[in-house]
Design a protein around this motif. Sequence first.
Motif, short mmCIF file in Angstrom:
data_model
loop_
_atom_site.label_atom_id
_atom_site.label_comp_id
_atom_site.label_asym_id
_atom_site.label_seq_id
_atom_site.Cartn_x
_atom_site.Cartn_y
_atom_site.Cartn_z
N SER A 93 0.79 -1.18 -0.07
CA SER A 93 0.13 0.02 0.07
C SER A 93 0.93 1.26 -0.06
O SER A 93 2.26 1.24 0.40
CB SER A 93 -0.92 -0.10 1.18
N ASP A 94 0.31 2.43 -0.04
CA ASP A 94 1.09 3.68 -0.25
C ASP A 94 1.80 3.86 1.37
O ASP A 94 3.12 4.30 1.24
CB ASP A 94 0.26 4.90 -0.50
N GLU A 96 2.73 1.43 3.30
CA GLU A 96 3.86 0.49 3.34
C GLU A 96 4.99 0.98 2.27
O GLU A 96 6.08 0.69 2.94
CB GLU A 96 3.29 -0.88 2.84
#
Length: 122
Positions: A93-94, A96
């Motif tokens: 994800s962004d 992460e």
Amino acid sequence: EAEPHLWRSKVGPGGRTFWHHLSVGPVPWDEGEELRHEASLNEDLGQVAAETADTRSPRSGRLGALLSNWGLGAYAGPLERDGYDPESMRALSDVEVGEMLTVVGCKPEHILTFHKALDSWR
């Protein structure tokens, strides 16, 4: 090769040729942000490469090649050392991705390039 007209190349520092297929997105070196930071990026990557040369793993081939297409090959060793590979990076994800970039000590001027690279792999 299918659709050879979609391949673009650029000769970079030291005469190295970088290739990009338009099916994965626009060429990164045509973007204004890339052009503005090209000189500092090359200088910074030289420093990162020197700092990480001892930490590259023998598996860095595939990840290193993908990142090198974007001028980020020096980060392959640190990323692999911390357990990242192309498949796991695609699923991040962004939030992460931001954590990953912090873990490997990504320079601020390389963050946008990393995001563009990851977006093109997805």
